[in-house]
Design a protein around this motif. Structure first.
Motif, PDB file in Angstrom:
ATOM      1  N   ARG A  16       0.855  -1.186   0.000  1.00 17.07           N
ATOM      2  CA  ARG A  16       0.000   0.000   0.000  1.00 17.07           C
ATOM      3  C   ARG A  16       0.885   1.228   0.000  1.00 17.07           C
ATOM      4  N   VAL A  17       0.459   2.248  -0.741  1.00 17.88           N
ATOM      5  CA  VAL A  17       1.140   3.547  -0.731  1.00 17.88           C
ATOM      6  C   VAL A  17       0.082   4.613  -0.525  1.00 17.88           C
ATOM      7  N   GLY A  18       0.185   5.340   0.581  1.00 16.14           N
ATOM      8  CA  GLY A  18      -0.769   6.402   0.866  1.00 16.14           C
ATOM      9  C   GLY A  18      -0.475   7.658   0.066  1.00 16.14           C
ATOM     10  N   LYS A  19      -1.138   8.743   0.445  1.00 16.16           N
ATOM     11  CA  LYS A  19      -0.959  10.035  -0.219  1.00 16.16           C
ATOM     12  C   LYS A  19       0.228  10.773   0.391  1.00 16.16           C
ATOM     13  N   ASN A  20       0.851  11.611  -0.440  1.00 12.91           N
ATOM     14  CA  ASN A  20       1.931  12.491   0.009  1.00 12.91           C
ATOM     15  C   ASN A  20       3.062  11.713   0.692  1.00 12.91           C
ATOM     16  N   VAL A  21       3.483  10.632   0.072  1.00 13.00           N
ATOM     17  CA  VAL A  21       4.594   9.833   0.582  1.00 13.00           C
ATOM     18  C   VAL A  21       5.876  10.346  -0.063  1.00 13.00           C
ATOM     19  N   ARG A  22       6.837  10.710   0.778  1.00 11.32           N
ATOM     20  CA  ARG A  22       8.109  11.271   0.298  1.00 11.32           C
ATOM     21  C   ARG A  22       9.242  10.342   0.726  1.00 11.32           C
ATOM     22  N   ILE A  23       9.747   9.596  -0.250  1.00 11.24           N
ATOM     23  CA  ILE A  23      10.797   8.616   0.029  1.00 11.24           C
ATOM     24  C   ILE A  23      12.001   8.911  -0.841  1.00 11.24           C
ATOM     25  N   SER A  24      13.150   8.982  -0.211  1.00 13.55           N
ATOM     26  CA  SER A  24      14.393   9.222  -0.928  1.00 13.55           C
ATOM     27  C   SER A  24      14.687   8.092  -1.905  1.00 13.55           C
ATOM     28  N   THR A  25      15.185   8.465  -3.065  1.00 14.52           N
ATOM     29  CA  THR A  25      15.621   7.460  -4.034  1.00 14.52           C
ATOM     30  C   THR A  25      16.895   6.762  -3.563  1.00 14.52           C
ATOM     31  N   GLN A  26      17.483   7.258  -2.485  1.00 13.12           N
ATOM     32  CA  GLN A  26      18.685   6.641  -1.902  1.00 13.12           C
ATOM     33  C   GLN A  26      18.352   5.645  -0.792  1.00 13.12           C
ATOM     34  N   ALA A  27      17.069   5.445  -0.516  1.00 12.73           N
ATOM     35  CA  ALA A  27      16.650   4.434   0.468  1.00 12.73           C
ATOM     36  C   ALA A  27      16.556   3.085  -0.235  1.00 12.73           C
ATOM     37  N   SER A  28      16.744   2.001   0.530  1.00 10.71           N
ATOM     38  CA  SER A  28      16.693   0.645  -0.031  1.00 10.71           C
ATOM     39  C   SER A  28      15.523  -0.121   0.570  1.00 10.71           C
ATOM     40  N   PHE A  29      14.823  -0.876  -0.288  1.00  9.08           N
ATOM     41  CA  PHE A  29      13.656  -1.641   0.138  1.00  9.08           C
ATOM     42  C   PHE A  29      13.781  -3.077  -0.326  1.00  9.08           C
ATOM     43  N   TYR A  30      13.423  -4.000   0.561  1.00  8.85           N
ATOM     44  CA  TYR A  30      13.410  -5.426   0.255  1.00  8.85           C
ATOM     45  C   TYR A  30      12.083  -5.986   0.747  1.00  8.85           C
ATOM     46  N   GLY A  31      11.488  -6.864  -0.038  1.00 11.47           N
ATOM     47  CA  GLY A  31      10.178  -7.401   0.320  1.00 11.47           C
ATOM     48  C   GLY A  31       9.088  -6.365   0.203  1.00 11.47           C
ATOM     49  N   VAL A  32       9.156  -5.520  -0.830  1.00  7.69           N
ATOM     50  CA  VAL A  32       8.219  -4.401  -0.951  1.00  7.69           C
ATOM     51  C   VAL A  32       6.759  -4.840  -0.971  1.00  7.69           C
ATOM     52  N   GLY A  33       6.480  -6.043  -1.453  1.00 10.56           N
ATOM     53  CA  GLY A  33       5.110  -6.530  -1.477  1.00 10.56           C
ATOM     54  C   GLY A  33       4.522  -6.751  -0.096  1.00 10.56           C
ATOM     55  N   SER A  34       5.376  -6.686   0.937  1.00  2.68           N
ATOM     56  CA  SER A  34       4.939  -6.847   2.330  1.00  2.68           C
ATOM     57  C   SER A  34       5.113  -5.562   3.139  1.00  2.68           C
ATOM     58  N   ILE A  35       5.271  -4.433   2.440  1.00  2.03           N
ATOM     59  CA  ILE A  35       5.456  -3.142   3.104  1.00  2.03           C
ATOM     60  C   ILE A  35       4.279  -2.235   2.778  1.00  2.03           C
ATOM     61  N   SER A  36       3.613  -1.722   3.825  1.00  2.00           N
ATOM     62  CA  SER A  36       2.472  -0.828   3.687  1.00  2.00           C
ATOM     63  C   SER A  36       2.847   0.553   4.217  1.00  2.00           C
ATOM     64  N   LEU A  37       2.558   1.588   3.420  1.00  2.00           N
ATOM     65  CA  LEU A  37       2.898   2.961   3.777  1.00  2.00           C
ATOM     66  C   LEU A  37       1.628   3.793   3.879  1.00  2.00           C
ATOM     67  N   GLY A  38       1.419   4.450   5.003  1.00  2.00           N
ATOM     68  CA  GLY A  38       0.262   5.319   5.181  1.00  2.00           C
ATOM     69  C   GLY A  38       0.448   6.645   4.476  1.00  2.00           C
ATOM     70  N   ASP A  39      -0.377   7.617   4.813  1.00  2.00           N
ATOM     71  CA  ASP A  39      -0.292   8.969   4.240  1.00  2.00           C
ATOM     72  C   ASP A  39       0.803   9.759   4.950  1.00  2.00           C
ATOM     73  N   ASN A  40       1.413  10.674   4.211  1.00  2.00           N
ATOM     74  CA  ASN A  40       2.393  11.607   4.782  1.00  2.00           C
ATOM     75  C   ASN A  40       3.535  10.895   5.483  1.00  2.00           C
ATOM     76  N   VAL A  41       4.094   9.919   4.800  1.00  2.00           N
ATOM     77  CA  VAL A  41       5.268   9.206   5.298  1.00  2.00           C
ATOM     78  C   VAL A  41       6.494   9.815   4.639  1.00  2.00           C
ATOM     79  N   ARG A  42       7.546  10.019   5.422  1.00  2.00           N
ATOM     80  CA  ARG A  42       8.818  10.489   4.877  1.00  2.00           C
ATOM     81  C   ARG A  42       9.913   9.533   5.322  1.00  2.00           C
ATOM     82  N   ILE A  43      10.653   9.010   4.350  1.00  2.00           N
ATOM     83  CA  ILE A  43      11.784   8.121   4.615  1.00  2.00           C
ATOM     84  C   ILE A  43      12.991   8.724   3.917  1.00  2.00           C
ATOM     85  N   ASP A  44      14.029   9.022   4.697  1.00  2.00           N
ATOM     86  CA  ASP A  44      15.184   9.773   4.208  1.00  2.00           C
ATOM     87  C   ASP A  44      16.272   8.880   3.601  1.00  2.00           C
TER      88      ASP A  44
END
Length: 192
Positions: A16-44
Motif C-alpha cells: 500500500r502507498v498512501g498520499k503524500n509519501v516522500r521517500i528518498s531514491t537513496q533508500a533501499s527496500f526489500y520485500g516491498v510486497g509486504s510493506i504498507s505505507l500510510g499517508d504523509n510518510v517520509r523516509i530519508d
C-alpha cells in the motif's frame, strides 16, 4: 533529497502507498510486497527497510530519518505520528549470541537459533538517534526514547526512557494529544 514520484512508488510494488509519501531514491527496500505505507510518510536517504514474513506496516505522519533500518522476519508496526531519528535500528529478528548456535543468514536455519518476533511502536512514539530496538517488544502510546538506548522489553505508555537497557526516567507530557485534532483539521482543510 531526490524523492520517488507517486507512480514510481506504485511501480515498485508496495502493499500500500498512501498520499503524500516522500521517500528518498537513496533508500533501499526489500520485500516491498509486504510493506504498507500510510499517508504523509517520509523516509530519508540511506534507510534500509527489509520486510520478512511478518511485513512492515507504517502508519500516517511518520518520519524515518537517515541511516535508519527496519529489518527482520517478524512483523514491524509503526503507528501514526511516530518519529524515528537517524541511525535507529529496529530488529524483528535476532541471532542467538550465546555461542550454542551458529549465526548469520548464510547458515542454514537448522544450525541457528534466531529469535523472530513482532516489534510495535504505537501512536506518538519518538525514538532518539542511534537507538536499537530488539524483537518481541511494544513501545506503547507516547513513549519517548532517549538517544543511544537499547530496548529489549516492553515500554509503558507516556513515559520517557533512556539507557542500555532502556529504563523509565519520568512521565512524558500528553499535551500533544490536544494538538492532534487541530492539526488534522488544519491538514484536512489544506487537502481540499
Amino acid at each position: 533529497m531526490a524523492i520517488y514520484t507517486q507512480q514510481a512508488l506504485l511501480d515498485l510494488g508496495f502493499l500500500r502507498v498512501g498520499k503524500n509519501v516522500r521517500i528518498s531514491t537513496q533508500a533501499s527496500f526489500y520485500g516491498v510486497g509486504s510493506i504498507s505505507l500510510g499517508d504523509n510518510v517520509r523516509i530519508d536517504d540511506f534507510c534500509v527497510i527489509s520486510a520478512g514474513k511478518g511485513g512492515i506496516f507504517i502508519g500516517s505522519h511518520v518520519h524515518i530519518a537517515v541511516f535508519s533500518s527496519l529489518i527482520g522476519a517478524g512483523k514491524i508496526s509503526i503507528d501514526d505520528f511516530c518519529n524515528i531519528s537517524s541511525r535507529v535500528s529496529i530488529y524483528s529478528s535476532s541471532d542467538d549470541y550465546s555461542g550454542e548456535y551458529l549465526t548469520n543468514p548464510t547458515v542454514n536455519e537448522q544450525f541457528t537459533n534466531v529469535d523472530h518476533g513482532p516489534v510495535t511502536l504505537k501512536k506518538h512514539v519518538i525514538v532518539g538517534a542511534g537507538c536499537v530496538i530488539l524483537p518481541n517488544v511494544v513501545l506503547d502510546d507516547g513513549v519517548a526514547l532517549g538517544a543511544l538506548s537499547l530496548v529489549n522489553r516492553d515500554l509503558q505508555s507516556w513515559g520517557i526512557y533512556a539507557g542500555q537497557p532502556a529504563k523509565y526516567i519520568k512521565p512524558r507530557s500528553k499535551n500533544l494529544l490536544n494538538l492532534e485534532p487541530a492539526f488534522l483539521t488544519h491538514y484536512n482543510s489544506e487537502q481540499q
